[in-house]
Write a protein that holds these residues in place. Structure first.
Motif, PDB file in Angstrom:
ATOM      1  N   TYR A 144      -5.650  15.851   4.104  1.00 12.01           N
ATOM      2  CA  TYR A 144      -5.415  14.063   4.730  1.00 12.01           C
ATOM      3  C   TYR A 144      -5.901  14.249   5.875  1.00 12.01           C
ATOM      4  O   TYR A 144      -6.390  13.191   5.887  1.00 12.01           O
ATOM      5  CB  TYR A 144      -3.704  15.054   4.596  1.00 12.01           C
TER       6      TYR A 144
ATOM      7  N   ILE B 219      -4.219  -5.530  -3.349  1.00 18.52           N
ATOM      8  CA  ILE B 219      -3.763  -4.084  -2.482  1.00 18.52           C
ATOM      9  C   ILE B 219      -3.644  -2.957  -3.761  1.00 18.52           C
ATOM     10  O   ILE B 219      -4.426  -1.189  -3.206  1.00 18.52           O
ATOM     11  CB  ILE B 219      -2.758  -4.539  -1.675  1.00 18.52           C
TER      12      ILE B 219
ATOM     13  N   HIS C 146      -6.680  11.021   4.266  1.00 17.93           N
ATOM     14  CA  HIS C 146      -5.646   9.748   5.154  1.00 17.93           C
ATOM     15  C   HIS C 146      -4.667   8.923   4.602  1.00 17.93           C
ATOM     16  O   HIS C 146      -4.015   8.095   5.029  1.00 17.93           O
ATOM     17  CB  HIS C 146      -6.230   8.517   5.767  1.00 17.93           C
ATOM     18  N   ARG C 147      -4.559   9.892   3.025  1.00 15.19           N
ATOM     19  CA  ARG C 147      -3.338   9.356   1.791  1.00 15.19           C
ATOM     20  C   ARG C 147      -2.555  10.145   1.381  1.00 15.19           C
ATOM     21  O   ARG C 147      -3.171  11.580   1.264  1.00 15.19           O
ATOM     22  CB  ARG C 147      -3.512   8.076   2.053  1.00 15.19           C
ATOM     23  N   ARG C 148      -1.988  10.598   1.038  1.00 12.10           N
ATOM     24  CA  ARG C 148      -1.379  11.099  -0.647  1.00 12.10           C
ATOM     25  C   ARG C 148      -0.794  10.895  -1.022  1.00 12.10           C
ATOM     26  O   ARG C 148       0.333   9.882  -1.010  1.00 12.10           O
ATOM     27  CB  ARG C 148       0.122  12.263  -0.019  1.00 12.10           C
TER      28      ARG C 148
ATOM     29  N   VAL D 115       1.562   9.613  10.607  1.00 10.47           N
ATOM     30  CA  VAL D 115       2.343   9.505   9.230  1.00 10.47           C
ATOM     31  C   VAL D 115       3.447   8.432   8.870  1.00 10.47           C
ATOM     32  O   VAL D 115       4.442   8.803   9.460  1.00 10.47           O
ATOM     33  CB  VAL D 115       2.389  10.285   8.490  1.00 10.47           C
TER      34      VAL D 115
ATOM     35  N   LEU E 170       1.592   9.776  -5.199  1.00 12.99           N
ATOM     36  CA  LEU E 170       2.422  10.245  -5.695  1.00 12.99           C
ATOM     37  C   LEU E 170       2.195  11.834  -6.368  1.00 12.99           C
ATOM     38  O   LEU E 170       3.105  12.495  -6.899  1.00 12.99           O
ATOM     39  CB  LEU E 170       3.623   8.434  -6.402  1.00 12.99           C
TER      40      LEU E 170
ATOM     41  N   VAL F 109      -5.459   0.656  -4.021  1.00 17.14           N
ATOM     42  CA  VAL F 109      -4.884   2.067  -4.126  1.00 17.14           C
ATOM     43  C   VAL F 109      -5.035   2.910  -4.600  1.00 17.14           C
ATOM     44  O   VAL F 109      -5.605   3.863  -4.596  1.00 17.14           O
ATOM     45  CB  VAL F 109      -3.504   1.537  -3.649  1.00 17.14           C
TER      46      VAL F 109
ATOM     47  N   ALA G  68       0.909  -0.985  -0.044  1.00 11.23           N
ATOM     48  CA  ALA G  68       0.479   0.304   0.031  1.00 11.23           C
ATOM     49  C   ALA G  68       1.137   1.392   0.088  1.00 11.23           C
ATOM     50  O   ALA G  68       1.043   2.097  -1.069  1.00 11.23           O
ATOM     51  CB  ALA G  68      -0.808  -0.055   0.678  1.00 11.23           C
TER      52      ALA G  68
ATOM     53  N   ASP H 225       3.827   1.466  -1.120  1.00 11.39           N
ATOM     54  CA  ASP H 225       5.436   1.382  -2.061  1.00 11.39           C
ATOM     55  C   ASP H 225       3.929   2.230  -3.548  1.00 11.39           C
ATOM     56  O   ASP H 225       4.650   3.217  -3.837  1.00 11.39           O
ATOM     57  CB  ASP H 225       4.796   0.117  -2.747  1.00 11.39           C
ATOM     58  N   SER H 226       3.136   2.335  -3.391  1.00  7.32           N
ATOM     59  CA  SER H 226       1.665   3.261  -4.486  1.00  7.32           C
ATOM     60  C   SER H 226       1.519   4.496  -3.974  1.00  7.32           C
ATOM     61  O   SER H 226       0.311   5.151  -5.110  1.00  7.32           O
ATOM     62  CB  SER H 226       0.788   2.117  -4.592  1.00  7.32           C
ATOM     63  N   LEU H 227       2.210   4.575  -2.776  1.00  3.38           N
ATOM     64  CA  LEU H 227       1.557   6.028  -2.095  1.00  3.38           C
ATOM     65  C   LEU H 227       2.645   6.816  -1.498  1.00  3.38           C
ATOM     66  O   LEU H 227       3.837   6.147  -1.511  1.00  3.38           O
ATOM     67  CB  LEU H 227       0.300   5.947  -0.731  1.00  3.38           C
ATOM     68  N   GLU H 228       2.356   8.378  -1.187  1.00  2.04           N
ATOM     69  CA  GLU H 228       3.424   9.288  -0.973  1.00  2.04           C
ATOM     70  C   GLU H 228       3.776   8.831   0.674  1.00  2.04           C
ATOM     71  O   GLU H 228       4.720   8.636   1.170  1.00  2.04           O
ATOM     72  CB  GLU H 228       3.454  11.077  -1.662  1.00  2.04           C
ATOM     73  N   SER H 229       2.603   9.103   1.331  1.00  6.67           N
ATOM     74  CA  SER H 229       2.271   8.663   2.532  1.00  6.67           C
ATOM     75  C   SER H 229       1.266   8.605   3.129  1.00  6.67           C
ATOM     76  O   SER H 229      -0.111   8.537   1.985  1.00  6.67           O
ATOM     77  CB  SER H 229       2.423  10.125   3.200  1.00  6.67           C
ATOM     78  N   ALA H 230       1.027   7.668   3.856  1.00  6.54           N
ATOM     79  CA  ALA H 230      -0.780   7.172   4.756  1.00  6.54           C
ATOM     80  C   ALA H 230      -0.419   7.098   6.077  1.00  6.54           C
ATOM     81  O   ALA H 230       0.699   6.786   6.721  1.00  6.54           O
ATOM     82  CB  ALA H 230      -0.858   6.168   3.708  1.00  6.54           C
ATOM     83  N   ASP H 231      -1.767   7.645   6.354  1.00  4.38           N
ATOM     84  CA  ASP H 231      -1.899   7.908   8.049  1.00  4.38           C
ATOM     85  C   ASP H 231      -2.590   6.557   8.557  1.00  4.38           C
ATOM     86  O   ASP H 231      -2.973   5.189   7.345  1.00  4.38           O
ATOM     87  CB  ASP H 231      -2.495   8.559   8.022  1.00  4.38           C
TER      88      ASP H 231
END
Lengths: 114, 200
Positions: free
Chosen positions: B78, B13, B82-84, A74, B86, B17, A24, A26-32
């Motif tokens: 955010y 997953i 809850h996410r950002r 985060v 790429l 996403v 999860a 890997d496909s995002l910049e960041s997640a909480d």
């Protein structure tokens, strides 16, 4: 007889939840924490333990910030974590590709026997 | 877990996403657009009425108001998602760079004494470029088109030189409306529709 050498499996990623977290992120910049809880469909306690394990291994970068009365955790995947995940995925694919020809040969042999 | 199970978890997953990507940041363009248009108009009228040198520094109000608004809306996004992603990160970094260059250019040109000649064209081109790139990254055509027209319109301000230079600010306001305010409202509407569809 095939001489396929099985790739060394990273034990840290050979867990359902830890693998889900890493994929999860890997496909995002960041997640909480809330997002990871939702996407991995896990309990908060279990997720917290696995995040700590991945953080200790240097695979995740975890930062906490306070918003009013609540704190937000985060998570970001590190370069080391990304490399480990991609190596793990490559290993899995190699194993999978090796499994399929073996199964195909088995089916061919059985049909020839019949 | 078997190899097949693990590979299916990975693709599941990844799919979740990537599939769950309702765009965010619908207020960011407006958060920059309205203060920019407002301060440029104030600067224009101040220069027309008083013609004092300090009036040409009124544009500094844009980053002073825009930055806290941007931080506020980013936090709000955010908290909701809850996410950002790429893509969002690339767009954010690009706009921070555009803002930084715009401020640096304004200050440098102010001290070098070429502010009245070049600044509006420079700022218009930067903002239009940002708008164009955002449209391309998000596959949102109105932003791409507005970015192209905005960069063409930025050159119009070069025709207002000498005593006419305050009129460049009006061209800059038009560029702002074309590249930030109009696509900002269109994007806001698009995001709200997408969010409504996703919640069904």
């Amino acid at each position: 007889m095939s001489h396929f050498k099985f790739p060394v499996i990273n034990p840290l990623l050979h867990s359902d939840l830890r693998l889900k977290i890493m994929v999860a992120l890997d496909s995002l910049e960041s997640a909480d924490f809330m997002y990871l809880c939702q996407i991995t469909d896990s309990t908060r306690g279990n997720l917290s333990i696995q995040i700590t394990t991945l953080k200790d291994a240097g695979y995740l970068d975890v930062s906490k910030s306070g918003i009013g009365r609540f704190s937000r955790t985060v998570c970001r995947i590190t370069r080391k974590g990304r490399e480990a995940l991609h190596a793990y995925e490559d290993g899995l694919r190699k194993m999978f590709e090796e499994e399929i020809p073996q199964k195909d040969n088995l089916i061919i042999n059985k049909t020839q026997e019949l | 877990m078997t190899t097949t199970d693990e590979l299916s978890v990975i693709s599941q997953i990844r799919g979740e996403v990537k599939g769950n990507r309702v765009p965010t940041g619908e207020n960011l363009f407006l958060a920059w657009g309205y203060p920019t248009a407002f301060f440029l108009l104030v600067e224009f009228f101040a220069l027309i009425l008083w013609d004092k040198i300090w009036c040409s520094w009124i544009w500094l109000g844009i980053p002073l108001v825009g930055t806290p608004l941007m931080v506020y809306f980013l936090n709000e996004d955010y908290e909701r998602t809850h996410r950002r992603t790429l893509d969002q990160n690339v767009i954010l970094q690009m706009w921070i760079f555009v803002g930084f260059l715009s401020c640096l250019g304004g200050v440098t040109m102010g001290f070098a004494g070429v502010f009245p000649m070049l600044y509006c064209t420079f700022q218009g081109l930067l903002v239009s470029f940002g708008c164009l790139m955002t449209g391309l990254i998000l596959h949102f055509r109105p932003k791409t088109v507005c970015g192209i027209f905005g960069s063409a319109l930025s050159f119009v301000s070069l025709f207002f030189q000498g005593d006419l230079w305050p009129w460049q600010l009006l061209v800059a306001v038009l560029v702002t409306i074309l590249t930030l305010i109009i696509p900002g409202h269109l994007f806001r509407h698009y995001v709200r529709m997408e969010r409504k569809l996703a919640s069904l």
